[in-house]
Design an enzyme around this catalytic site. Structure first.
Site, PDB file in Angstrom:
ATOM      1  CB  SER A 126      -6.791  26.880  29.379  1.00 42.70           C
ATOM      2  OG  SER A 126      -7.032  28.171  28.841  1.00 42.70           O
ATOM      3  CD  GLN A 148      -7.368  30.461  32.782  1.00 35.90           C
ATOM      4  OE1 GLN A 148      -7.722  29.783  31.828  1.00 35.90           O
ATOM      5  NE2 GLN A 148      -7.555  31.772  32.836  1.00 35.90           N
ATOM      6  CE1 TYR A 150      -6.996  35.177  31.354  1.00 43.54           C
ATOM      7  CE2 TYR A 150      -7.813  33.312  30.074  1.00 43.54           C
ATOM      8  CZ  TYR A 150      -6.766  34.119  30.493  1.00 43.54           C
ATOM      9  OH  TYR A 150      -5.484  33.854  30.064  1.00 43.54           O
ATOM     10  CB  THR A 176      -5.786  34.167  34.799  1.00 40.41           C
ATOM     11  OG1 THR A 176      -5.477  32.777  34.706  1.00 40.41           O
ATOM     12  CG2 THR A 176      -4.683  34.965  34.136  1.00 40.41           C
ATOM     13  NE  ARG A 185       0.331  37.161  24.629  1.00 41.00           N
ATOM     14  CZ  ARG A 185      -0.698  36.536  25.185  1.00 41.00           C
ATOM     15  NH1 ARG A 185      -1.356  35.610  24.503  1.00 41.00           N
ATOM     16  NH2 ARG A 185      -1.073  36.823  26.412  1.00 41.00           N
ATOM     17  CE  LYS A 248      -1.241  30.575  35.071  1.00 44.37           C
ATOM     18  NZ  LYS A 248      -1.193  31.689  34.100  1.00 44.37           N
ATOM     19  CG  HIS A 272      -0.208  34.961  31.060  1.00 39.43           C
ATOM     20  ND1 HIS A 272      -1.364  35.033  31.785  1.00 39.43           N
ATOM     21  CD2 HIS A 272      -0.554  34.411  29.871  1.00 39.43           C
ATOM     22  CE1 HIS A 272      -2.371  34.560  31.059  1.00 39.43           C
ATOM     23  NE2 HIS A 272      -1.892  34.167  29.894  1.00 39.43           N
ATOM     24  N   GLY A 304       6.627  28.916  34.976  1.00 40.63           N
ATOM     25  CA  GLY A 304       7.510  29.777  34.201  1.00 40.63           C
ATOM     26  C   GLY A 304       8.948  29.307  34.181  1.00 40.63           C
TER      27      GLY A 304
END
Length: 377
Positions: A126, A148, A150, A176, A185, A248, A272, A304
């Site tokens: 990540s 991964q 961003y 992503t 959240r 992704k 996600h 997931g």
């Protein structure tokens, strides 16, 4: 050992805290991690967006799918090997990109990388790792790693990361695409979640130091991510690297077709972990239309809700080339670092191999749509 039906009440009260008790399935590791991690840390890893409907449906959706096993197929020898972008892995279960592994175990992502290398599978590191891309590479120099990515408002940050991972043996860029903004959240807000002071987003070490005096979201300054990202940025990304580009966060056939048209090499069907848009589809429910649209032109993976070997079998039967697990890896780390992650992967692989055999499949190529029967529920 007593037959399960003969256990006394006293026998059933053994906690998963007991280090002598063997953990036999992924939910055992989940219970252990929940009991041992600080509440704020547990809440961060467990979080879904809003009411957590999508997070929970990722798991429940598998229970709506039934298998159609075939008998008398000579399953005396089974083979779980497969390939991803031409690289062979021992079984079709990789490690999804998740943030902040050092909150679960002191060596964090370095332990995760070593476990993936030992088990010969793919680890997607990540951007939000608490170890740098260089540290991860050094910890598992022969591991099969993707990175991964961003896209930030300061595009140079993303460009520099791409050059660093190219130089350190990462084999693909996983872009992503479902985070133009961070999902809500609730427990993270209630807990005022922040990275513990001894940890940082190591890939940006020294880059954000001045800016972190202001508002911070998950270890980087607020509003760092670029919400203007669009399909044309796939061309920008392709101009920066010759590594395969995997997208992704795709959940519809329309976006799957656009992904193929824009020349990416793979799709990860993902919501996600239910942490972004609440009310979207479970990933296993979104998989079929994407596989049917892609028609084998590029590889399709998914993450997931994978918790058992039969979940893996169902995903492959519906057309996934490989699945990725996120939260269970963190539970393994919390239990015993690298050894815990290896145990998680071994349990899933053993369960998958058993489900394959009990369904009459000897190898990955024998797994297909005929194995699946959707229940009427």
């Amino acid at each position: 050992m007593l037959h399960p039906l003969l256990l006394t009440e006293a026998d059933t009260k053994t906690s998963v805290c007991d280090p002598e008790m063997s953990l036999v399935c992924l939910s055992d590791f989940e219970m252990y991690a929940k009991e041992h991690l600080p509440k704020t840390t547990w809440d961060y890893y467990a979080a879904g967006a809003d009411e957590c409907c999508t997070r929970d449906d990722n798991l429940m959706a598998y229970k709506r799918i039934r298998l159609r096993p075939r008998m008398l197929r000579d399953v005396s020898v089974t083979d779980t090997r497969t390939t991803m972008q031409g690289t062979e892995i021992s079984f079709p279960i990789g490690i999804a990109p998740t943030a902040f592994h050092c909150m679960a175990w002191h060596d964090g992502e370095m332990s995760t990388a070593r476990a993936a290398e030992a088990m010969n599978t793919c680890y997607i590191a990540s951007t939000y790792a608490t170890c740098s891309v260089e540290e991860i590479s050094a910890a598992a120099p022969n591991g099969f790693r993707w990175f991964q990515l961003y896209v930030y408002r300061n595009r140079k940050l993303s460009e520099q990361l791409i050059h660093r991972v190219e130089a350190h043996g990462y084999k693909a860029i996983v872009l992503t695409v479902d985070v133009p903004y961070t999902g809500k959240r609730r427990n993270d807000i209630r807990n005022n979640f922040k990275l513990p002071p001894h940890l940082k987003v190591k890939n940006f070490d020294g880059i954000f130091e001045q800016e972190l005096n202001g508002a911070e979201v998950y270890g980087v300054p607020a509003n760092s991510l670029d919400p203007s990202i669009s399909w044309k940025d796939i061309y920008w990304l392709r101009s920066l690297t010759r590594l395969p580009i995997i997208i992704k966060g795709i959940l519809t056939k329309e976006d799957a077709e656009l992904a193929v048209e824009h020349g990416v090499q793979g799709i990860i069907v993902s919501n996600h972990g239910g942490r972004q848009l609440d009310g979207g589809p479970a990933t296993i429910d979104a998989l079929s239309e994407i596989v049917e649209t892609v028609q084998g032109r590029i590889e399709v993976y998914m993450d997931g809700g994978i918790r058992t070997g039969s979940d893996v079998l169902k995903a492959l039967a519906l057309g996934a080339k490989c699945v990725f697990i996120g939260r269970p890896v963190v539970w393994g780390l919390a239990y015993k670092g690298e050894e815990g992650v290896k145990e998680i992967l071994q349990i899933l692989n053993d369960e998958f191999r058993l489900s394959m055999a009990l369904s009459g499949c000897r190898n990955i190529s024998e797994i297909n749509r005929n194995l699946i029967q959707f229940s009427k529920l």
